[in-house]
Design a protein around this motif. Structure first.
Motif, PDB file in Angstrom:
ATOM      1  N   ASP A   1       0.826  -1.196   0.000  1.00 56.72           N
ATOM      2  CA  ASP A   1       0.000   0.000   0.000  1.00 56.72           C
ATOM      3  C   ASP A   1       0.869   1.258   0.000  1.00 56.72           C
ATOM      4  O   ASP A   1       2.086   1.200   0.196  1.00 56.72           O
ATOM      5  CB  ASP A   1      -0.936  -0.015   1.207  1.00 56.72           C
ATOM      6  CG  ASP A   1      -2.283   0.621   0.909  1.00 56.72           C
ATOM      7  OD1 ASP A   1      -2.421   1.233  -0.168  1.00 56.72           O
ATOM      8  OD2 ASP A   1      -3.193   0.510   1.744  1.00 56.72           O
TER       9      ASP A   1
ATOM     10  N   LEU B   1      -2.103  -4.727   1.431  1.00 56.85           N
ATOM     11  CA  LEU B   1      -3.529  -4.841   1.170  1.00 56.85           C
ATOM     12  C   LEU B   1      -3.772  -6.166   0.462  1.00 56.85           C
ATOM     13  O   LEU B   1      -3.169  -6.443  -0.579  1.00 56.85           O
ATOM     14  CB  LEU B   1      -3.992  -3.670   0.301  1.00 56.85           C
ATOM     15  CG  LEU B   1      -5.470  -3.304   0.287  1.00 56.85           C
ATOM     16  CD1 LEU B   1      -5.952  -2.913   1.678  1.00 56.85           C
ATOM     17  CD2 LEU B   1      -5.712  -2.158  -0.686  1.00 56.85           C
TER      18      LEU B   1
ATOM     19  N   LYS C   1      -6.197  -5.159   5.566  1.00 58.72           N
ATOM     20  CA  LYS C   1      -5.086  -4.203   5.586  1.00 58.72           C
ATOM     21  C   LYS C   1      -4.202  -4.520   6.791  1.00 58.72           C
ATOM     22  O   LYS C   1      -4.682  -4.624   7.923  1.00 58.72           O
ATOM     23  CB  LYS C   1      -5.619  -2.772   5.692  1.00 58.72           C
ATOM     24  CG  LYS C   1      -4.538  -1.696   5.859  1.00 58.72           C
ATOM     25  CD  LYS C   1      -3.652  -1.572   4.620  1.00 58.72           C
ATOM     26  CE  LYS C   1      -2.610  -0.477   4.802  1.00 58.72           C
ATOM     27  NZ  LYS C   1      -3.188   0.874   4.712  1.00 58.72           N
TER      28      LYS C   1
ATOM     29  N   ARG D   1      -4.707  -0.317  -5.851  1.00 51.35           N
ATOM     30  CA  ARG D   1      -4.897   1.122  -5.677  1.00 51.35           C
ATOM     31  C   ARG D   1      -4.802   1.780  -7.048  1.00 51.35           C
ATOM     32  O   ARG D   1      -3.936   1.431  -7.856  1.00 51.35           O
ATOM     33  CB  ARG D   1      -3.810   1.709  -4.779  1.00 51.35           C
ATOM     34  CG  ARG D   1      -3.908   1.327  -3.321  1.00 51.35           C
ATOM     35  CD  ARG D   1      -4.891   2.161  -2.551  1.00 51.35           C
ATOM     36  NE  ARG D   1      -4.863   1.830  -1.122  1.00 51.35           N
ATOM     37  CZ  ARG D   1      -5.661   2.385  -0.223  1.00 51.35           C
ATOM     38  NH1 ARG D   1      -6.553   3.292  -0.600  1.00 51.35           N
ATOM     39  NH2 ARG D   1      -5.586   2.038   1.043  1.00 51.35           N
TER      40      ARG D   1
ATOM     41  N   ASN E   1      -5.247   6.719  -5.353  1.00 47.20           N
ATOM     42  CA  ASN E   1      -5.134   5.904  -4.143  1.00 47.20           C
ATOM     43  C   ASN E   1      -6.474   5.379  -3.643  1.00 47.20           C
ATOM     44  O   ASN E   1      -6.593   4.961  -2.485  1.00 47.20           O
ATOM     45  CB  ASN E   1      -4.406   6.659  -3.024  1.00 47.20           C
ATOM     46  CG  ASN E   1      -2.912   6.692  -3.257  1.00 47.20           C
ATOM     47  OD1 ASN E   1      -2.288   5.662  -3.488  1.00 47.20           O
ATOM     48  ND2 ASN E   1      -2.338   7.886  -3.232  1.00 47.20           N
TER      49      ASN E   1
ATOM     50  N   ILE F   1      -9.306   2.336  -3.899  1.00 46.32           N
ATOM     51  CA  ILE F   1      -9.171   0.889  -4.057  1.00 46.32           C
ATOM     52  C   ILE F   1     -10.129   0.430  -5.153  1.00 46.32           C
ATOM     53  O   ILE F   1     -11.324   0.733  -5.110  1.00 46.32           O
ATOM     54  CB  ILE F   1      -9.495   0.158  -2.740  1.00 46.32           C
ATOM     55  CG1 ILE F   1      -8.533   0.601  -1.636  1.00 46.32           C
ATOM     56  CG2 ILE F   1      -9.431  -1.352  -2.928  1.00 46.32           C
ATOM     57  CD1 ILE F   1      -8.913   0.094  -0.251  1.00 46.32           C
TER      58      ILE F   1
END
Length: 496
Positions: free
Chosen positions: A25, A31, A50, A77, A81, A83
């Protein structure tokens, strides 16, 4: 930094989970995207986890209600940024029949948009396998199978805008009658901004299979790995080393058993070499995760059998050179299953995940290693995580309600997308306007909702036409566009 017997970290103990995706991440945590199982044969949840840099849980998001089936195949990502996720969901059909799912969460893990590609009456599962962001902020998604036509349409690319709205779909491997039962497992956007799909097909036997397309999804070439020493083959992952040189991991059959194999080919679809990673004396196996470490080294994960019983074997990671020679290797588990994912971290370390049986359940194992494949030291200094979210992210369960719910058959092909058909007003009462691009030999055919032909009209060169519909019976009609006698696309219109 502190040395500790910390690895592997076990994630998901006692819930039975399957790790499908892993990224580092933006804050140097990890992630993970996963499928969670209520029973080994029935998927109930999509699960995002996470962790911090040491693999310890920070938060998790569970998607689903535990009744309908769903799971996540790819989590990334994007450039903002946020998801983005590719997966599958059974909420809109029989709970055992999955539809492709594409999903975007904001930096705080909250749903921004959710797209389901559904086909009413489908008797099988369709999957969203990969999602990749494109330079314009839109996305290209990889689909496995296609509604009721899953036996003949098995690999498709779907182009979406930045909000998850499907723009067009292209079905691949349709022009070669020698190919059947093709499967797609990976998709990357190349340095030349083309799309490369990797998997396998049957064509005089099982073959490692690659398809290169342009940005419109038009096939440039395909490669059915044809080395005479490979009796059969398959591919799980593909990466680009530098401009136009590609490596892929998979399996190749030598004698009675399949073995872990590294494939190498160029940007024109020419085979460069394959390499049996562990020789030809194994009792079965294959390779899956693959990552570029340096210009001269890669990391690869694989499994191999130790006897003729497929339940016995080992799961390993190795560092190899670009010719496939093993530099170091490490056994992860005594289980005949490859690890799931490998990434290189910001500090030059290796993180590897796999799902293995522990106490009767599938659990995720996460290791962090140095380039000698030894357990890495722990970070003791504080890291700030999820700084882009203005408040703490909490763990919760989300029952998805997807705002974009599209019938697969209503997504135009790329050709049809470039050949618009505009019909207005809709609903209509006295007149109906039809517009498409200018051209000769275009016509529209009007059909009733039951498929009975109602009217045929040739379009002028301008592609614009107004019809008097004041005497048409009320009801639903289908306006079908043909160009040079070939069907292009259709639009439903309500007359009242």
């Amino acid at each position: 930094m502190l040395n500790a017997q910390h690895w592997p970290v076990i994630i998901g103990d006692n819930i039975s989970t399957n790790n499908a995706s892993l990224i580092e991440d933006y804050d140097n945590g990890y992630l993970l995207g996963n499928w969670n199982y209520k029973t080994p044969a029935y998927t109930n949840y999509g699960w995002i986890v996470k962790t911090d840099i040491n693999g310890d849980l920070l938060w998790d998001k569970t998607f689903g209600d535990g009744v309908y089936a769903m799971g996540f195949s790819d989590v990334k990502r994007n450039s903002d940024n946020a998801i983005v996720i590719a997966g599958s969901i059974g909420k809109y059909d029989n709970i055992y029949h999955l539809d492709p799912l594409f999903l975007k969460l904001n930096v705080c893990g909250e749903v921004e948009w959710c797209t389901v590609l559904h086909k009413e009456g489908s008797t099988g599962d369709d999957y969203g396998i990969r999602i990749v962001e494109l330079p314009d902020g839109g996305y290209i998604g990889l689909l496995k199978y296609y509604g009721v036509q899953y036996q003949t349409i098995r690999i498709s690319l779907v182009r979406m805008d930045a909000y998850g709205e499907p723009l067009w779909i292209q079905h691949l491997a349709q022009g070669d009658t020698t190919i059947f039962n093709e499967e797609a497992y990976d998709l990357i956007v190349t340095s030349g901004l083309n799309y490369l799909v990797a998997g396998h097909c049957y064509s005089s036997g099982l073959k490692a299979f690659f398809i290169m397309t342009d940005q419109q999804g038009n096939e440039i070439w395909d490669l059915k790995w044809n080395n005479q020493n490979v009796q059969s083959g398959n591919v799980n992952r593909v990466i680009e080393k530098n401009n136009g040189i590609f490596y892929a991991s998979g399996g190749g059959k030598y004698g009675f058993y399949t073995h872990p194999v590294l494939f190498k080919f160029d940007g024109d679809g020419n085979e460069l070499f394959y390499r049996l990673l562990l020789g030809d004396s194994l009792k079965g196996g294959g390779a899956m995760p693959l990552a570029l470490l340096t210009d001269t080294t890669l990391a690869i994960g694989y499994n191999y059998g130790t006897n003729s019983n497929p339940n016995y074997g080992n799961s390993e990671i190795a560092t190899i050179d670009t010719l496939g020679n093993v530099i170091d290797h490490r056994r992860l588990q005594e289980e005949n299953r490859p690890p799931s994912n490998i990434i290189k971290t910001f500090d030059g370390k290796i993180v590897v995940t796999g799902h293995y049986v522990l106490d009767g359940n599938w659990d995720i194992f996460l290791w962090k290693m140095n380039n000698r494949l030894e357990d890495d030291s722990l970070y003791t200094r504080a890291f700030v995580y999820d700084s882009l979210c203005s408040y703490p992210i909490t763990s919760d369960t989300i029952d998805l309600s997807c705002g974009i719910h599209v019938d697969l058959d209503e997504i135009p092909t790329k050709e049809a997308y470039d050949h618009p058909l505009i019909v207005f007003p809709n609903p209509a009462m006295r007149s109906l306007n039809i517009e498409t691009r200018p051209g000769l030999n275009q016509r529209v055919e009007i059909m009733s909702s039951s498929g009975i032909p109602f009217q045929k009209v040739n379009l002028p060169y301008t592609g614009q036409l107004t019809l008097d519909i004041s005497t048409w019976p009320h009801g639903l009609y289908l306006v079908c566009l043909f160009d040079e006698g070939r069907y292009v696309r259709s639009v439903k219109v309500l007359v009242n």
